[in-house]
Design an enzyme around this catalytic site. Sequence first.
Site, PDB file in Angstrom:
ATOM      1  N   SER A   1       0.671  -1.495  -0.235  1.00 48.50           N
ATOM      2  CA  SER A   1       0.305  -0.004  -0.343  1.00 48.50           C
ATOM      3  C   SER A   1       1.212   1.005  -0.023  1.00 48.50           C
ATOM      4  O   SER A   1       0.670   2.411  -0.005  1.00 48.50           O
ATOM      5  CB  SER A   1      -0.709  -0.313   0.826  1.00 48.50           C
ATOM      6  OG  SER A   1      -0.263  -0.196   2.548  1.00 48.50           O
TER       7      SER A   1
ATOM      8  N   ASP B   1      -8.095   5.289   5.282  1.00 48.91           N
ATOM      9  CA  ASP B   1      -8.055   4.702   5.625  1.00 48.91           C
ATOM     10  C   ASP B   1      -8.975   4.374   7.293  1.00 48.91           C
ATOM     11  O   ASP B   1      -9.466   3.626   7.669  1.00 48.91           O
ATOM     12  CB  ASP B   1      -6.373   4.541   6.632  1.00 48.91           C
ATOM     13  CG  ASP B   1      -5.765   4.567   6.217  1.00 48.91           C
ATOM     14  OD1 ASP B   1      -5.731   3.847   5.042  1.00 48.91           O
ATOM     15  OD2 ASP B   1      -4.397   4.816   6.973  1.00 48.91           O
TER      16      ASP B   1
ATOM     17  N   HIS C   1       1.227   3.874   6.750  1.00 44.24           N
ATOM     18  CA  HIS C   1       1.301   4.453   6.091  1.00 44.24           C
ATOM     19  C   HIS C   1       1.093   6.197   6.427  1.00 44.24           C
ATOM     20  O   HIS C   1       1.781   6.497   7.302  1.00 44.24           O
ATOM     21  CB  HIS C   1      -0.592   4.626   6.035  1.00 44.24           C
ATOM     22  CG  HIS C   1      -1.509   3.721   5.606  1.00 44.24           C
ATOM     23  ND1 HIS C   1      -2.373   3.131   5.319  1.00 44.24           N
ATOM     24  CD2 HIS C   1      -0.658   2.460   4.565  1.00 44.24           C
ATOM     25  CE1 HIS C   1      -2.289   2.571   4.263  1.00 44.24           C
ATOM     26  NE2 HIS C   1      -1.690   1.731   4.005  1.00 44.24           N
TER      27      HIS C   1
END
Lengths: 174, 161
Positions: A51, A117, A90
């Site tokens: 990701s 998210d 992230h």
Amino acid sequence: MISELCSLNRRQLVLQILGLGLVITSALVIWRSLVYLTNSESPMVVVLSGSMEPAFFRGDILFLNHSKRSISVGEVIVFNIEGRKIPIVHRVISSYSGKTLNNTNYLTKGDNNFGDDTVLYAAGQPTLSTDNIVGGVAAFIPCIGRITIIMNDFPILKYSVIGILCFLVVLSRD
Amino acid sequence: MHTFWHRVNAVVTLAIIALMVLAAAASVTDEFHVCEPKHDVSIAAVERLVSVDGADEAYFAIALDLDLRSCWTWNTKQLFVSLAASYVTPSNVAHDAFVYDRIVTSKTDANLTIPRARSKYKLREPEGLLGAEIEWILRWHQVRSIHWSPYDPVRVVNAIP
């Protein structure tokens, strides 16, 4: 191998076992010191998803640091979510800060993901709080973490490698 | 005493340590790199401002003219360029949110001219956006190939001074 093991006398055997104990305890000492120095509950993580490509790939190892007081928008952070075993790496895309630092909430998103998210967070939790954050990225080693990914996929391999290593440590003579 | 595997082990360990030291030393040169970015950002239009479930949602069109080529060093894997809206709500909550971002993966791509970039993220504010004094913030984060620093700074400038 077995005959070699039998040929060791008792004193040598004790010495070897103590040597093994020393290796294990020093590994633990190094880990706990890292936890203390970086103020992060797990100072080393392996990237498990794509990701964050092309910044971080599956199998990269990240070293974390959590001694900094505040986290700004645009930084890459690692966080834990209640009910999820694996920490996530992230980028912070938005922050809401109240009067005190503990009041700050964050929203994150993977660079390579389409949406943010909110869907990953625990139910009833629209944003991350400061308690969720494990740390920011301080150092990075590419690819080596592949080994842990393979070992977690095939536990037999993991246990056999550990077994062989222990056997070698006990048998090796200086 | 010095079997073949002992020698292999010694050589490989030394090689790894030497490479790590060299890489760390080389990455220090990054700290002395002078970055002189040129930026010209303006909000071309507010494309949509609607109220959804009691919260204001805004979409913008942004005119971007950036030259971050001087910030690209040999140790740069990518530049993560973003534009954020920052303001304080009536109840004194500071909100800082991405409106647009872009991943730059080569030096030539660091010269960006986009006359009308649609905002990638909507700006959502439950306390309402009318009358908010928005400050536009341009950030770029250098993702390094050899990364070795306790803090990973994100560079910040005022996009529309």
